[in-house]
Design an enzyme around this catalytic site. Sequence first.
Site, short mmCIF file in Angstrom:
data_model
loop_
_atom_site.label_atom_id
_atom_site.label_comp_id
_atom_site.label_asym_id
_atom_site.label_seq_id
_atom_site.Cartn_x
_atom_site.Cartn_y
_atom_site.Cartn_z
N GLY A 233 39.25 16.71 43.07
CA GLY A 233 39.14 18.06 42.54
C GLY A 233 39.71 19.08 43.50
N PRO A 235 40.05 22.31 46.10
CA PRO A 235 39.24 22.62 47.29
C PRO A 235 38.06 23.52 46.94
CG PRO A 235 41.58 22.92 47.75
CD PRO A 235 41.46 22.70 46.28
N THR A 237 35.16 22.80 45.46
CA THR A 237 34.40 22.56 44.23
C THR A 237 33.12 21.76 44.46
OG1 THR A 237 35.90 20.70 43.81
CG2 THR A 237 36.36 22.76 42.67
N GLY A 238 32.89 21.28 45.67
CA GLY A 238 31.62 20.63 45.96
C GLY A 238 31.69 19.13 46.16
N GLU A 457 50.50 50.73 37.39
CA GLU A 457 49.22 50.15 37.00
C GLU A 457 48.81 50.60 35.61
OE1 GLU A 457 47.93 47.81 38.65
OE2 GLU A 457 49.20 48.01 40.42
N HIS A 460 50.49 48.34 33.06
CA HIS A 460 49.75 47.09 32.85
C HIS A 460 48.58 47.32 31.90
CE1 HIS A 460 51.85 44.52 35.61
NE2 HIS A 460 51.59 45.28 36.67
N ASP A 531 54.46 40.54 40.13
CA ASP A 531 54.55 40.40 38.67
C ASP A 531 55.71 39.48 38.30
OD1 ASP A 531 52.47 42.22 38.51
OD2 ASP A 531 53.80 43.94 38.28
#
Length: 643
Positions: A233, A235, A237-238, A457, A460, A531
């Site tokens: 999985g 990095p 994530t447990g 901004e 967007h 972007d």
Amino acid sequence: MANDNKPNPNRVKISPWIIYGAIILIFIFISVATGGQNFSEPAKTTSSKFNSFLEQGAVEKVIIYNKTEAEVYLTAAALKDPKFKAVAKDLLNRPNKGPHFVFDIGNDEIFQKKLETAVAEGKLKDYNFLPKSNWTEILFQLLPILIIAAIWIFIMRRMSGGGAGGGGGQIFNIGKSKARLFDEKTDIKTTFKDVAGLEGAKEEIQEIVEFLKNPEKYTNLGGKIPKGALLVGPPGTGKTLLAKAVAGEAKVPFFSLSGSDFVEMFVGVGASRVRDLFKQAKEKSPAIIFIDEIDAVGRARGKNNMSGGNDERENTLNQLLTEMDGFGTNSNVIVLAATNRADVLDKALMRAGRFDRQIFVDLPDVRERKEIFEVHLAPLKKVEGLDTDFLAKQTPGFSGADIANVCNEAALIAARYDKKAVDKQDFLDAVDRIVGGLEKKNKIVTPEEKKAIAIHEAGHATVSWMLEHAAPLVKVTIVPRGQSLGAAWYLPEERLIVRPDQMLDEMCATMGGRAAEKVTFNRISTGALSDLEKVTKQARAMVTIYGLNDKIGNVTYYDSTGQSEYNFSKPYSEDTAIIIDKEISALIESQYQRAIQLLEDNKDKLNQLADILIEKEVIFKDDLEAIFGKRNFDANLQPETDL
């Protein structure tokens, strides 16, 4: 390795200064033992000068060693004579007790008769013939060799681990395993209750622990205990946390080490450590071995033969393969491993019989994020009624480690403002800090640049608000943060599959910033770099990975095995490459023109939104609703951040 990894409080630590002091004391002892010479070497003289000293009555006694060397001791009266001033004092300016002179004699019988005559005439008090041991000379000859050997052993101990990691700290035990042993005597407090979310992975891992606790439950039905399980999985994530929970829950010995612990500068050490690790595990079976970051030693063989260290790594991997499933393997040893790069692992390592189970530990969804927040919020002093559902929705795409960082950062922010408890705003500020970086309120921005950033901004925000599948904005700021001059927080839908119209709407919203600059100023700037990077990746994925382009067709050039990184050629022809480049450019330009058209139709609202942004520096969803009205597209949306 030692069975008990706890530090031994009774162990005596010897300071290097004690060793240095002991060496000095040894030299002092040698000096005293060899005649108390008070740190003064006797002066060399000749037989003729000795005869003159003897005639003057200046000699008190003479000692002849091995019938070849004579040591001369002068009388107290002679030492007061200025001509003997050089030998009257030792190096510490104290009276020299002798010997004062030394010389080689010729014929010992003639010399003895000369001494007998001097004694008879009263010119000499005493003389003696003695054997002389050469042990001090031998010691001084061996001393440099001993010092070099001690320095070599000290350096090798440091290079092989400096005494840490069990047997690896000793030069003669360098091939021993560096694994740490956890058992019922070891204080491991992490349990499965501390692992929030990851229900499927926890179920698989708990079953492996149950295999070792109660094997008859499964073997009575004819089943076999799995040889290993691979945790895969992203990095954070447990994966390692799950392994810690296994160490805390299992009532069997648990050996933990990293894949890099097998790597050493000496040839053959990696394979030797693998053998020693499995030998220890078999002696304590049933047992569990956990190898973290196994890709350090388990990479596919034969991929990069140009490096000399590749053979050593392959030998280590071959030994690991043999120990996991080869002649004489023990079925009561289960191997757990974790990696975030399963695509580079060797196929022989991944096959059934070695790692029977591959457990995918994915990023948590909104429900799992809520559970993770509840775990990490427990030790914090927080306000009453803190909405964990809201926090979970504000952190899409966050791993468990990211959420732990959010909670810690929120507590630090609350302490910075001398608050008694951590509140909702502290968590929002922590998310902004982690995703966007630190606010740079002192950054010098000219009014013209501030206007351009606000227009960008606002572009967007406008485009994303008007498109059905684009994520609407929750918050927009023009305060410089991290490396960006402005930031926008979106509220995207968490989708399992994505359709072309959804991807095109997202690309259009991403190009809204540059389109707004074009519509307002009729010129563009470098502010759209991130972007352009994002939209180019999306367009390339549509064309070359997902097969969503009509001209390329239902073809993908994606290699899930990760082996394409070793190839120097592209998986398509030059003609196809030209078509791919044209299609990517056409996709981006079409959405750019679409964004320009949307902003042309709503230019007055765009400017109105930009003016509010310049005035307040931060605007929220309510400001957009006041200008554009309610958004018609209703969906179950979750928040995300885009910079």
